[in-house]
Design a protein around this motif. Structure first.
Motif, PDB file in Angstrom:
ATOM      1  N   CYS A 140       0.805  -1.236   0.000  1.00 36.25           N
ATOM      2  CA  CYS A 140       0.000   0.000   0.000  1.00 36.25           C
ATOM      3  C   CYS A 140       0.837   1.286   0.000  1.00 36.25           C
ATOM      4  N   THR A 141       1.909   1.325   0.780  1.00 31.14           N
ATOM      5  CA  THR A 141       2.671   2.584   0.897  1.00 31.14           C
ATOM      6  C   THR A 141       3.353   2.948  -0.424  1.00 31.14           C
ATOM      7  N   PRO A 142       4.079   2.025  -1.069  1.00 32.85           N
ATOM      8  CA  PRO A 142       4.643   2.371  -2.373  1.00 32.85           C
ATOM      9  C   PRO A 142       3.571   2.659  -3.423  1.00 32.85           C
ATOM     10  N   GLY A 165      16.429   3.437   1.080  1.00 30.19           N
ATOM     11  CA  GLY A 165      15.844   2.336   1.854  1.00 30.19           C
ATOM     12  C   GLY A 165      15.560   1.154   0.953  1.00 30.19           C
ATOM     13  N   ARG A 166      15.793  -0.048   1.471  1.00 29.19           N
ATOM     14  CA  ARG A 166      15.609  -1.267   0.654  1.00 29.19           C
ATOM     15  C   ARG A 166      14.781  -2.316   1.401  1.00 29.19           C
ATOM     16  N   SER A 167      13.818  -1.856   2.222  1.00 35.84           N
ATOM     17  CA  SER A 167      12.987  -2.830   2.940  1.00 35.84           C
ATOM     18  C   SER A 167      12.046  -3.520   1.955  1.00 35.84           C
ATOM     19  N   ILE A 169       8.960  -3.961   2.440  1.00 37.63           N
ATOM     20  CA  ILE A 169       7.600  -3.403   2.447  1.00 37.63           C
ATOM     21  C   ILE A 169       7.523  -2.011   1.818  1.00 37.63           C
ATOM     22  N   VAL A 170       8.654  -1.297   1.749  1.00 39.30           N
ATOM     23  CA  VAL A 170       8.613   0.022   1.109  1.00 39.30           C
ATOM     24  C   VAL A 170       9.668   0.155  -0.005  1.00 39.30           C
ATOM     25  N   GLY A 171      10.943   0.137   0.369  1.00 40.41           N
ATOM     26  CA  GLY A 171      12.003   0.480  -0.589  1.00 40.41           C
ATOM     27  C   GLY A 171      11.997  -0.373  -1.851  1.00 40.41           C
ATOM     28  N   HIS A 189      21.159   2.755   0.528  1.00 38.16           N
ATOM     29  CA  HIS A 189      20.851   2.183   1.845  1.00 38.16           C
ATOM     30  C   HIS A 189      21.970   2.501   2.814  1.00 38.16           C
ATOM     31  N   SER A 190      21.982   1.818   3.960  1.00 36.12           N
ATOM     32  CA  SER A 190      22.917   2.214   5.032  1.00 36.12           C
ATOM     33  C   SER A 190      24.381   1.967   4.657  1.00 36.12           C
ATOM     34  N   ARG A 191      24.634   1.120   3.655  1.00 35.75           N
ATOM     35  CA  ARG A 191      26.035   0.856   3.286  1.00 35.75           C
ATOM     36  C   ARG A 191      26.476   1.646   2.056  1.00 35.75           C
ATOM     37  N   THR A 192      25.599   2.481   1.525  1.00 35.64           N
ATOM     38  CA  THR A 192      25.919   3.240   0.307  1.00 35.64           C
ATOM     39  C   THR A 192      26.968   4.309   0.610  1.00 35.64           C
ATOM     40  N   ALA A 208      12.634   6.434   2.589  1.00 37.03           N
ATOM     41  CA  ALA A 208      11.979   5.422   3.431  1.00 37.03           C
ATOM     42  C   ALA A 208      13.040   4.806   4.323  1.00 37.03           C
ATOM     43  N   VAL A 209      13.460   5.570   5.307  1.00 37.61           N
ATOM     44  CA  VAL A 209      14.625   5.211   6.124  1.00 37.61           C
ATOM     45  C   VAL A 209      14.231   4.922   7.574  1.00 37.61           C
ATOM     46  N   GLY A 210      13.459   5.846   8.165  1.00 36.67           N
ATOM     47  CA  GLY A 210      13.131   5.708   9.585  1.00 36.67           C
ATOM     48  C   GLY A 210      14.091   6.479  10.474  1.00 36.67           C
ATOM     49  N   ILE A 211      14.781   7.470   9.901  1.00 40.99           N
ATOM     50  CA  ILE A 211      15.650   8.351  10.698  1.00 40.99           C
ATOM     51  C   ILE A 211      15.133   9.791  10.522  1.00 40.99           C
ATOM     52  N   GLY A 230       8.817   8.448   5.635  1.00 38.47           N
ATOM     53  CA  GLY A 230       9.149   8.256   7.059  1.00 38.47           C
ATOM     54  C   GLY A 230       8.062   8.730   8.009  1.00 38.47           C
ATOM     55  N   ILE A 231       7.874   7.963   9.071  1.00 32.78           N
ATOM     56  CA  ILE A 231       7.011   8.395  10.181  1.00 32.78           C
ATOM     57  C   ILE A 231       7.833   8.197  11.447  1.00 32.78           C
ATOM     58  N   ASN A 232       8.275   9.278  12.031  1.00 31.60           N
ATOM     59  CA  ASN A 232       9.123   9.181  13.225  1.00 31.60           C
ATOM     60  C   ASN A 232       8.517  10.026  14.339  1.00 31.60           C
ATOM     61  N   ARG A 233       8.395   9.406  15.500  1.00 29.75           N
ATOM     62  CA  ARG A 233       7.905  10.163  16.667  1.00 29.75           C
ATOM     63  C   ARG A 233       9.104  10.669  17.443  1.00 29.75           C
ATOM     64  N   GLY A 244       9.030  13.420   9.417  1.00 31.90           N
ATOM     65  CA  GLY A 244       9.418  12.486   8.372  1.00 31.90           C
ATOM     66  C   GLY A 244      10.918  12.230   8.357  1.00 31.90           C
ATOM     67  N   ASP A 245      11.373  11.597   7.276  1.00 30.43           N
ATOM     68  CA  ASP A 245      12.807  11.362   7.067  1.00 30.43           C
ATOM     69  C   ASP A 245      13.460  12.556   6.377  1.00 30.43           C
ATOM     70  N   VAL A 246      12.639  13.533   5.992  1.00 30.56           N
ATOM     71  CA  VAL A 246      13.139  14.694   5.246  1.00 30.56           C
ATOM     72  C   VAL A 246      13.069  15.925   6.146  1.00 30.56           C
ATOM     73  N   VAL A 265       2.152  10.807   2.636  1.00 32.28           N
ATOM     74  CA  VAL A 265       2.043   9.390   2.248  1.00 32.28           C
ATOM     75  C   VAL A 265       1.128   8.606   3.200  1.00 32.28           C
ATOM     76  N   GLY A 266       1.111   8.968   4.480  1.00 31.04           N
ATOM     77  CA  GLY A 266       0.341   8.225   5.493  1.00 31.04           C
ATOM     78  C   GLY A 266      -1.114   7.975   5.077  1.00 31.04           C
ATOM     79  N   PRO A 267      -1.887   9.027   4.763  1.00 34.99           N
ATOM     80  CA  PRO A 267      -3.287   8.801   4.378  1.00 34.99           C
ATOM     81  C   PRO A 267      -3.420   7.958   3.109  1.00 34.99           C
TER      82      PRO A 267
HETATM   83  P1  NAP Z   1      13.195  -0.474   7.619  1.00 37.81           P
HETATM   84  O1  NAP Z   1      12.702  -1.830   7.328  1.00 37.81           O
HETATM   85  O2  NAP Z   1      13.841  -0.192   8.932  1.00 37.81           O
HETATM   86  O3  NAP Z   1      14.216  -0.049   6.449  1.00 37.81           O
HETATM   87  C1  NAP Z   1      14.942   1.111   6.527  1.00 37.81           C
HETATM   88  C2  NAP Z   1      15.880   1.213   5.365  1.00 37.81           C
HETATM   89  O4  NAP Z   1      16.638   2.409   5.505  1.00 37.81           O
HETATM   90  C3  NAP Z   1      16.876   0.054   5.281  1.00 37.81           C
HETATM   91  O5  NAP Z   1      16.989  -0.389   3.963  1.00 37.81           O
HETATM   92  C4  NAP Z   1      18.185   0.675   5.757  1.00 37.81           C
HETATM   93  O6  NAP Z   1      19.346   0.173   5.132  1.00 37.81           O
HETATM   94  C5  NAP Z   1      18.018   2.109   5.343  1.00 37.81           C
HETATM   95  N1  NAP Z   1      18.847   2.984   6.175  1.00 37.81           N
HETATM   96  C6  NAP Z   1      19.010   2.953   7.520  1.00 37.81           C
HETATM   97  N2  NAP Z   1      19.883   3.901   7.905  1.00 37.81           N
HETATM   98  C7  NAP Z   1      20.284   4.525   6.788  1.00 37.81           C
HETATM   99  C8  NAP Z   1      21.177   5.569   6.533  1.00 37.81           C
HETATM  100  N3  NAP Z   1      21.865   6.182   7.522  1.00 37.81           N
HETATM  101  N4  NAP Z   1      21.373   5.974   5.271  1.00 37.81           N
HETATM  102  C9  NAP Z   1      20.698   5.365   4.255  1.00 37.81           C
HETATM  103  N5  NAP Z   1      19.840   4.359   4.432  1.00 37.81           N
HETATM  104  C10 NAP Z   1      19.632   3.945   5.689  1.00 37.81           C
HETATM  105  O7  NAP Z   1      12.020   0.608   7.484  1.00 37.81           O
HETATM  106  P2  NAP Z   1      10.701   0.613   6.556  1.00 37.81           P
HETATM  107  O8  NAP Z   1       9.723  -0.355   7.078  1.00 37.81           O
HETATM  108  O9  NAP Z   1      11.084   0.552   5.126  1.00 37.81           O
HETATM  109  O10 NAP Z   1      10.159   2.077   6.889  1.00 37.81           O
HETATM  110  C11 NAP Z   1      10.900   3.232   6.611  1.00 37.81           C
HETATM  111  C12 NAP Z   1      10.186   4.435   7.195  1.00 37.81           C
HETATM  112  O11 NAP Z   1       8.905   4.540   6.594  1.00 37.81           O
HETATM  113  C13 NAP Z   1       9.915   4.356   8.701  1.00 37.81           C
HETATM  114  O12 NAP Z   1       9.965   5.666   9.245  1.00 37.81           O
HETATM  115  C14 NAP Z   1       8.486   3.847   8.780  1.00 37.81           C
HETATM  116  O13 NAP Z   1       7.818   4.254   9.967  1.00 37.81           O
HETATM  117  C15 NAP Z   1       7.890   4.550   7.591  1.00 37.81           C
HETATM  118  N6  NAP Z   1       6.711   3.893   7.024  1.00 37.81           N
HETATM  119  C16 NAP Z   1       5.669   4.702   6.736  1.00 37.81           C
HETATM  120  C17 NAP Z   1       4.540   4.184   6.180  1.00 37.81           C
HETATM  121  C18 NAP Z   1       3.418   5.114   5.838  1.00 37.81           C
HETATM  122  O14 NAP Z   1       2.275   4.711   5.777  1.00 37.81           O
HETATM  123  N7  NAP Z   1       3.720   6.380   5.583  1.00 37.81           N
HETATM  124  C19 NAP Z   1       4.437   2.800   5.933  1.00 37.81           C
HETATM  125  C20 NAP Z   1       5.538   1.996   6.190  1.00 37.81           C
HETATM  126  C21 NAP Z   1       6.679   2.556   6.740  1.00 37.81           C
HETATM  127  P3  NAP Z   1      19.873  -1.349   5.355  1.00 37.81           P
HETATM  128  O15 NAP Z   1      18.954  -2.200   4.541  1.00 37.81           O
HETATM  129  O16 NAP Z   1      21.246  -1.305   4.846  1.00 37.81           O
HETATM  130  O17 NAP Z   1      19.766  -1.619   6.832  1.00 37.81           O
END
Ligand code: NAP
Length: 288
Positions: A140-142, A165-167, A169-171, A189-192, A208-211, A230-233, A244-246, A265-267
């Motif tokens: 849904c998010t992408p 981000g390369r998760s 569910i999103v990346g 991603h984190s190793r780039t 889509a990082v979470g930072i 990103g959604i960060n509290r 957000g992440d931005v 993106v949330g809604p």
């Molecule tokens: P996740 O599974 O934790 O993945 C985070 C990704 O960010 C990983 O691929 C990670 O790299 C990368 N990353 C971490 N630190 C980094 C850095 N310093 N530089 C570059 N890349 C980095 O998170 P997610 O589930 O994809 O979610 C990401 C964000 O989106 C979160 O804030 C989450 O709350 C939000 N989200 C929002 C919605 C919405 O409805 N808006 C839905 C889902 C998620 P590695 O793979 O190398 O570890």
């Protein structure tokens, strides 16, 4: 100053359209799409997400069934419930709210959901279908992020999209969708190495990082379109804030368009869950 992409307004319009389609489905086929939502434990953020999803179902005329399970629920108990819902003809969509408590293996749970009812689009069959361009139920998010991008930019063909981000569910699904739109896609991603320089080349930047606020103004090419997933509290100036992440203010001085957090993106994520539930109900009943 960038155009603020109003995800809430877009989601409301999409939901209005879906409401019409759902009422037509009821009139013509006596079919009420139904979503079963499972919440294990008492995580406050998950409780809010589930409440919002159920509320949206009610608004659209989608049936909802809530299963609230104790934090001590075992994996076997959860898998038994999924099995019952898989076999229940009245349930069209199954959503298990993540994260799950540590005694439950998320992957086993996702894999147990009938792919035809996997409205989150996380099952291996649905991820694989997306990867080879035969989209079934798309995460849904992408999906929501892509809708906002196409509404903002029209044809995305040839644009350089960078996804941070390369998760699963999103990346990754975001990158697959952008590739299908004929973007040139880079995932970082984190190793780039030298992430800022790569992001600065992006016409479309998806974070889509979470930072909180990791993406600074000097990561963004002037005129780029920025999607903040990103959604960060955070605690700031003695207040609880959702960011957000931005780094929104400075980045909006550089970008041409940007999604806010909240209200971007949330809604769209919830609206696309409704979209997927309707699509699943139609497909299960042999309708287009
Ligand atoms: P996740 O599974 O934790 O993945 C985070 C990704 O960010 C990983 O691929 C990670 O790299 C990368 N990353 C971490 N630190 C980094 C850095 N310093 N530089 C570059 N890349 C980095 O998170 P997610 O589930 O994809 O979610 C990401 C964000 O989106 C979160 O804030 C989450 O709350 C939000 N989200 C929002 C919605 C919405 O409805 N808006 C839905 C889902 C998620 P590695 O793979 O190398 O570890």
């Amino acid at each position: 100053m960038a155009t603020i992409i109003d995800g809430k307004a877009f989601a409301d319009t999409l939901c209005d359209k879906l409401t019409g389609e759902i009422s037509q489905l009821q009139q013509q086929h006596q079919l009420t799409p139904t979503l079963a939502v499972v919440l294990v434990g008492e995580d406050p953020a998950s409780q809010v997400y589930v409440r919002n999803k159920v509320r949206r179902c009610e608004q659209l005329g989608i049936g909802s069934i809530e299963h609230r399970l104790a934090p001590t629920t075992t994996q076997t108990e959860l898998l038994d419930l999924i099995d019952r819902m898989n076999r229940d003809g009245d349930v069209n969509g199954i959503l298990v709210q993540l994260p799950l408590p540590p005694q439950i293996d998320e992957k086993s749970v996702i894999d147990a959901i009938d792919p035809a009812k996997d409205v989150d689009g996380f099952h291996l069959i649905n991820s694989g279908a997306l990867a080879v361009g035969e989209n079934r139920l798309v995460p849904c998010t992408p999906l929501g992020s892509l809708m906002l991008l196409k509404d903002q930019l029209g044809d995305l063909s040839g644009k350089h999209a960078v996804v941070i981000g390369r998760s699963n569910i999103v990346g990754k699904p975001m990158a697959s969708l952008l590739l299908q739109e004929n973007c040139t896609v880079t995932i970082v991603h984190s190793r780039t190495r030298d992430i800022e320089a790569i992001c600065r080349q992006a016409d479309i930047l998806v974070a889509a990082v979470g930072i909180p606020r990791i993406v600074k103004a000097n990561w963004v090419k002037p005129g780029a379109t920025v999607i903040d997933v990103g959604i960060n509290r955070i605690e700031e100036e003695g207040k609880n804030r959702l960011v957000g992440d931005v780094d929104f203010e400075p980045v909006s001085q550089v970008a041409a368009a940007i999604t806010p957090v909240p209200g971007g993106v949330g809604p769209m994520t919830i609206a696309c869950l409704m979209y997927n539930t309707l699509a699943a109900a139609r497909a299960q009943n042999g309708l287009n």
